[in-house]
Motif scaffolding. Structure first.
Motif, PDB file in Angstrom:
ATOM      1  N   TRP A 111      60.918 124.337  30.839  1.00  0.00           N
ATOM      2  CA  TRP A 111      61.944 124.799  30.234  1.00  0.00           C
ATOM      3  C   TRP A 111      62.678 125.967  30.938  1.00  0.00           C
ATOM      4  CZ3 TRP A 111      62.682 130.028  28.893  1.00  0.00           C
ATOM      5  CH2 TRP A 111      63.833 130.342  27.969  1.00  0.00           C
TER       6      TRP A 111
ATOM      7  N   TYR B  23      63.991 112.535  29.291  1.00  0.00           N
ATOM      8  CA  TYR B  23      64.866 113.653  29.368  1.00  0.00           C
ATOM      9  C   TYR B  23      66.409 113.141  29.247  1.00  0.00           C
ATOM     10  CZ  TYR B  23      66.890 118.015  31.458  1.00  0.00           C
ATOM     11  OH  TYR B  23      67.146 119.345  31.603  1.00  0.00           O
TER      12      TYR B  23
ATOM     13  N   ASN C  24      66.297 114.779  25.160  1.00  0.00           N
ATOM     14  CA  ASN C  24      66.548 116.027  25.535  1.00  0.00           C
ATOM     15  C   ASN C  24      65.467 116.679  26.134  1.00  0.00           C
ATOM     16  OD1 ASN C  24      65.115 116.773  23.106  1.00  0.00           O
ATOM     17  ND2 ASN C  24      66.912 116.331  21.864  1.00  0.00           N
TER      18      ASN C  24
ATOM     19  N   GLU D  99      63.688 119.336  24.986  1.00  0.00           N
ATOM     20  CA  GLU D  99      62.743 119.481  23.987  1.00  0.00           C
ATOM     21  C   GLU D  99      61.860 118.493  23.701  1.00  0.00           C
ATOM     22  OE1 GLU D  99      62.621 120.833  18.981  1.00  0.00           O
ATOM     23  OE2 GLU D  99      64.420 120.426  20.011  1.00  0.00           O
ATOM     24  N   SER D 100      62.330 117.292  23.764  1.00  0.00           N
ATOM     25  CA  SER D 100      61.344 115.869  23.496  1.00  0.00           C
ATOM     26  C   SER D 100      60.321 115.934  24.559  1.00  0.00           C
ATOM     27  CB  SER D 100      62.287 114.762  23.544  1.00  0.00           C
ATOM     28  OG  SER D 100      63.243 114.676  22.131  1.00  0.00           O
TER      29      SER D 100
ATOM     30  N   ILE E  19      59.186 118.515  26.362  1.00  0.00           N
ATOM     31  CA  ILE E  19      58.170 119.564  26.229  1.00  0.00           C
ATOM     32  C   ILE E  19      57.286 119.217  25.197  1.00  0.00           C
ATOM     33  CG2 ILE E  19      58.118 121.797  24.911  1.00  0.00           C
ATOM     34  CD1 ILE E  19      60.747 122.541  26.523  1.00  0.00           C
ATOM     35  N   HIS E  20      57.533 118.484  24.194  1.00  0.00           N
ATOM     36  CA  HIS E  20      56.674 118.046  22.975  1.00  0.00           C
ATOM     37  C   HIS E  20      55.840 117.085  23.752  1.00  0.00           C
ATOM     38  CE1 HIS E  20      59.694 119.466  19.706  1.00  0.00           C
ATOM     39  NE2 HIS E  20      59.224 120.409  20.328  1.00  0.00           N
TER      40      HIS E  20
END
Length: 266
Positions: free
Chosen positions: A62, A142, A146, A148-149, A151-152
């Motif tokens: 992040w 990525y 995105n 966020e995906s 990271i999840h």
């Protein structure tokens, strides 16, 4: 009654400490155990330790994303952070496993190679392929979706990789009479069940039901073949087999995520 509850809580805390001390390099209190906490009973905490490693990598990713360093460098930094967080514990197992399978002449020779601290050709190739594949797959996620995906996915797969230990542990016997495999052998089913419930809860929240099912199937496609090879060549599992299982299942689960996301996109 109160004494019993206090003792149970203390044991859970010590099991959590054992899991973090074994699977990570995060600082945890160390000392003589005052309860019946053992690596076997601490299995429920392995996914929690995995979540901590995944969150550490996700934070680095992040930050790199916010600094706009680029997609590939961000992924590389995140994977490097996760490797540092474990002291390359599982990566070492992956390398030793393939060195033994590829270079050992017989069962005893393979087991002795696993205890050799030197890194061989097969181990180097395994590590290169592992990191190259993971960098490519996470970068694809990525670019297609995105940050966020990514990271999840990092958090969920870091949890699932530690849960994958259960396949060789429950399907095989330890290949030696000493070592990590013996210490971690046959966890209580309630401990295993808690670990899976923890993963399902986190993964369903972050990825959804469909992708949670997909990553479980994908992880099995990595863990089962490693267990089969361990049985065929070693007649059991070792700590290095567990490390190889974790890393391989993480990679195959990542492939499954990318396939699952492509299906959703259609």
């Amino acid at each position: 009654m109160l004494k019993s509850v206090t003792g149970s809580v203390r044991q859970r805390i010590e099991e959590l400490q054992l899991a973090f001390a074994l699977l990570t390099r995060f600082p945890v209190p160390r000392g003589k155990l005052k309860t019946r906490a053992r690596l076997t009973t601490a299995f429920w905490a392995y996914p929690i330790a995995g979540a901590a490693v995944g969150c550490f990598g996700a934070q680095v990713f992040w930050l790199a994303h916010r600094l706009e360093v680029g997609d590939v460098p961000a992924v590389v930094l995140a994977l490097s952070a996760m490797t540092l967080a474990t002291g390359a514990f599982h990566e070492d197992g992956l390398a030793d496993f393939w060195d033994a399978i590829g270079g050992g002449k017989n069962r005893q020779h393979k087991l002795s190679i696993m205890r050799d601290s030197r890194l061989g050709t097969y181990g180097v190739i395994a590590l290169i392929l592992y990191f190259a594949l993971n960098i490519f797959l996470l970068t694809e996620i990525y670019e297609r979706l995105n940050a966020e995906s990514v990271i999840h996915v990092m958090i969920c797969l870091a949890i699932l990789a530690r849960l994958s230990f259960v396949i060789p542990i429950l399907s095989l016997y330890p290949a030696r009479q000493d070592g990590l495999a013996v210490a971690a052998a046959t966890p209580p089913l309630v401990s295993v069940a808690f670990g899976f419930l923890f993963f399902i809860g986190i993964s369903t929240y972050l990825l959804g039901v469909w992708l949670t099912c997909v990553v479980c199937v994908g992880a099995a496609f990595g863990a089962v073949p490693i267990s089969m090879m361990a049985y065929y060549y070693l007649r059991g599992y070792t700590g290095d087999v567990l490390g190889a299982t974790a890393m391989t299942s993480q990679s195959t689960a990542l492939i499954a995520v990318l396939i699952g996301m492509s299906v959703i996109a259609q």
